[in-house]
Design an enzyme around this catalytic site. Structure first.
Site, mmCIF file in Angstrom:
data_model
loop_
_atom_site.group_PDB
_atom_site.id
_atom_site.type_symbol
_atom_site.label_atom_id
_atom_site.label_comp_id
_atom_site.label_asym_id
_atom_site.label_seq_id
_atom_site.Cartn_x
_atom_site.Cartn_y
_atom_site.Cartn_z
ATOM 1 N N SER A 175 40.245 -88.306 -17.779
ATOM 2 C CA SER A 175 40.711 -87.178 -16.973
ATOM 3 C C SER A 175 41.949 -87.605 -16.204
ATOM 4 C CB SER A 175 39.605 -86.717 -16.023
ATOM 5 O OG SER A 175 40.052 -85.719 -15.136
ATOM 6 N N GLY A 176 41.785 -88.520 -15.222
ATOM 7 C CA GLY A 176 42.932 -88.993 -14.454
ATOM 8 C C GLY A 176 43.288 -90.443 -14.714
ATOM 9 N N ILE A 236 32.909 -83.028 -20.142
ATOM 10 C CA ILE A 236 33.032 -81.962 -19.154
ATOM 11 C C ILE A 236 34.387 -81.288 -19.340
ATOM 12 C CG2 ILE A 236 33.036 -81.385 -16.705
ATOM 13 C CD1 ILE A 236 31.283 -83.861 -16.251
ATOM 14 N N TYR A 285 28.983 -97.380 -5.028
ATOM 15 C CA TYR A 285 29.420 -96.019 -5.336
ATOM 16 C C TYR A 285 29.986 -95.980 -6.747
ATOM 17 C CZ TYR A 285 32.351 -91.777 -4.786
ATOM 18 O OH TYR A 285 32.969 -90.555 -4.930
ATOM 19 N N TYR A 329 33.640 -96.158 -7.493
ATOM 20 C CA TYR A 329 34.264 -97.467 -7.283
ATOM 21 C C TYR A 329 33.611 -98.451 -8.250
ATOM 22 C CZ TYR A 329 35.666 -95.302 -2.819
ATOM 23 O OH TYR A 329 36.163 -94.464 -1.850
#
Length: 546
Positions: free
Chosen positions: A103-104, A235, A485, A488
């Site tokens: 995506s990014g 997605i 997380y 990360y």
């Protein structure tokens, strides 16, 4: 006869290249024959084309692996239609080729654009799927997952000053990854995570079917909002809830040297930051300033307040009077002497619309052009980094700050970021979505070390430094398991390494998801029974056996 044998290695390589080339052509023919897009060939980038190199380099926001064999896909496919992905999935399954969905490109371990498993793979680069539809009256938006946070913020701002989305902190981050991993941001204490504000989604499953929330079912819809979507499906788009905000917000930063008085402020911050008004998000950044003998460790208290300066200052000065923030600071920079041996104070404060707070948090000035939010140019200098994370349930002892200072002075470009939780985060059940860090968690820590020279000796040294710091923090953070997380991502937590057994994956899976990992594995078993969507830290199938 012997002289002919000397040519065998060359002939063998040529033969294998011929086989590989033919197999790749068959794969391409399969894609061409299974899509209605007659121009799809224009969107497939081959390894010898200049667009391939550009997309590979631009897509790696952490370019540590740019020259590694692990980050060289057979092709890069940048579809312009969601339906084109169906052919890619079908043909990849047929030919035993893996896909990496980008995506990014901000995956901290590069797993959206590389493979350590040794399998052939293609990158499905979603950057052309970047449509945004905003319904201002109903305060919702549909965004395709090639949309970055900056693009979304930019389009929301065009609709007016009183709508926002509680997404991430950096504009170039892709919506596909950050939302599917949770989405920590400056508005989370008021409105929750990005993933908490997802109303619907459109995905493509392993069978090439496009599903929405109703047709995918609540289990899969639960899993993709914080459990990492790439383990389950591709997605395609999110339907998100926009939130109402004041027309003017206040952002501020107070910077100090890390010394005795600042340590007292840090102790207070730990105890109160999660209990402050949910309209106030105040994080802490620790980083080095200066070089050589003039190097100092700087602590920045940086905040965003959903309101005006006149509302913020009484609240802030009651809790942190040492900041000394007054009204005149909020419309100009005030720099106080930074002489050696004296406290170094720089305080600044700005009252601006929400879109300009996103510039500020991204290390820009509030009066910079908001075109920065949609800027897709590559940085002039490559920055390499390694990062990891912790969650904290009890305040750190005061001596920790001295240890951090010592460690930082031994390194050039380290950083730690402390993001407070509490507020709305405390009101949401830890089982509501896969992200479990709700009530009882005070703040999140992100550790990062950066470097410019990616030679093996330098990168190994930097990574070792980060691992040493992480180990020294072990007694003071969450444990059993020690949590982190997902956005990360850290392969030091563990990886599948070609073995996708549930018992092995629990080692790293419960660090990210705690008690939600088992449910994620059960969803995976149901929606992807062949384990097609797999990678180094993909969710495994659930199993009770060892």
């Amino acid at each position: 006869m012997g002289r002919y044998f000397q040519f065998l290695p060359i002939l063998l390589v040529s033969f294998l290249n011929f086989i590989e080339t033919n197999a790749q052509q068959e794969f391409l023919n399969c894609i061409y024959s299974h899509t209605s897009d007659k121009n799809i060939e224009k969107h497939i980038h081959f390894s010898k084309s200049p667009t391939y190199s550009f997309l590979l380099e631009y897509g790696q926001k952490n370019p540590r692996w740019l020259n590694s064999s692990s980050s060289h896909p057979i092709f890069i496919i940048a579809p312009i239609n969601e339906s084109d992905i169906r052919a890619i999935i079908f043909c990849s399954k047929k030919f035993g080729i893996q896909i990496r969905v980008k995506s990014g490109g901000h995956d901290y371990e590069g797993l959206s654009f590389r493979s350590e498993i040794g399998e052939q793979f293609v990158i499905v680069d979603l950057f052309k799927l970047d449509n945004i539809y905003i319904d201002k009256n109903n305060e919702i938006a549909w965004i395709q997952t090639g949309v970055t946070m900056g693009q979304l913020y930019y389009e929301i701002a065009k609709k007016g000053e009183n709508l926002a989305f509680p997404g991430g902190l950096y504009p170039s981050v892709g919506s596909g990854g950050i939302i599917s991993g949770g989405g920590i941001g400056t508005l989370m204490r008021k409105f929750g995570l990005a993933a908490d504000n997802v109303l619907d989604a459109r995905v493509m499953n392993v069978n090439g079917e496009i599903l929405d929330r109703e047709s995918m079912g609540e289990d899969l819809f639960w899993a993709i909002r914080g459990g990492g979507g790439s383990s389950f499906c591709v997605i395609l788009a999110w339907k998100v809830k926009l939130v109402r905000i004041p027309s003017k917000l206040t952002v501020f930063t107070v910077r100090r040297k890390l010394h005795g008085e600042t340590k007292n402020l840090l102790q207070r911050w730990q105890n109160v930051s999660h209990r402050l008004s949910r309209d106030l998000f105040m994080r802490v950044l620790i980083q080095n300033m200066g070089i050589g003998s003039k190097k100092i460790v700087q602590v920045s208290f940086q905040g965003l307040f959903l309101g005006r300066v006149s509302e913020l200052l009484p609240m802030l000065n009651q809790t942190f009077p040492e900041f000394g923030l007054v009204t005149k600071d909020c419309f100009q920079d005030l720099v106080v002497n930074c002489a050696i041996g004296l406290p170094c104070i720089k305080k600044e404060c700005f009252e601006v619309p929400w879109i300009r707070t996103t510039l500020y948090i991204a290390s820009k000035r509030t009066n910079d052009s908001i075109e920065f939010m949609v800027n897709k140019t590559m940085p002039k200098r490559k920055n390499y980094y390694k990062a990891t994370s912790d969650f904290v349930k009890s305040p750190l002892p005061k001596e920790v700050w001295g240890m951090i200072k010592t460690m930082f002075l031994a390194e050039e470009r380290p950083m730690m970021i402390f993001d407070p939780l509490g507020g709305k985060m405390d009101e949401i059940s830890k089982f509501e979505i896969p992200f479990p860090y709700r009530k009882g968690n005070l703040f999140n820590i992100q550790y990062m070390v950066n470097w410019y020279d990616n030679s093996k000796n330098i990168s190994n040294k930097k990574i070792k430094w980060l691992r040493d710091l992480y180990e020294k923090m072990k007694p003071f953070v969450s444990h059993f398991p020690r949590n982190g997380y997902l956005n990360y991502r850290d392969l030091d937590f563990g990886e599948n390494d070609g073995d996708y057994r549930y018992s092995n994956s629990r080692v790293w899976g419960e660090k990210y998801f705690d008690g939600n990992f088992e449910r994620l594995a059960k969803v995976k078993s149901k929606v992807d029974p062949s384990n097609f969507f797999r990678f180094e830290q993909s969710i495994p199938h659930f199993s009770v056996s060892t």
